[in-house]
Design a protein around this motif. Structure first.
Motif: not given
Length: 137
Positions: A24-34
């Motif tokens: 969830e944190e990765n998705l919040e910061v990096f969006g679909k690039c994660s």
């Protein structure tokens, strides 16, 4: 002082994520690039060197030699590879375009200098709209 640029292309997959963060944190910061399934780009790499023109050859650097250096130390390692998993010089580094450009510069610099030229700039285009330039600073 004169500047000359060589362009190369490669295709690579990567993802932007921090292992210590939740999905969830990765998705919040990096969006679909994660995306856990990775994503890819068709990169364009511009390598600019500078120096004085050799009066015997008329070159700053032989572009055939520069091409071989780029292939050996960069594009052969990146082309059709996963930046996060397969590329030795990106081990344990964030696979952002910014970090990739810095590491490409670091890979090429000693080989360009060994030929009597200076590596001036790396320009790495990730998409038609996004690119970074790194001058070794």
């Amino acid at each position: 002082m004169i500047y000359i640029t060589r362009r190369e292309r490669f295709s690579s997959a990567h993802k932007l994520f921090r292992q210590e963060w939740s999905n969830e944190e990765n998705l919040e910061v990096f969006g679909k690039c994660s995306n856990p399934n990775w994503h890819g780009h068709n990169y364009e790499l511009f390598v600019t060197v500078k120096g004085e023109i050799n009066p015997e050859t008329g070159f700053v650097i032989d572009l055939k030699v520069l091409k071989q250096i780029i292939l050996t130390y960069v594009t052969d390692k990146l082309d059709h590879k996963n930046v996060n998993l397969d590329v030795d010089f990106m081990k344990d580094k964030m696979a952002s375009t910014e970090v990739l450009a810095v590491e490409i510069f670091n890979q090429l610099k000693p080989h360009v200098e060994a030929l009597g030229a200076q590596l001036h700039k790396i320009k790495l285009c990730e998409t038609e709209n996004n690119y970074v330039e790194y001058f070794g600073e």
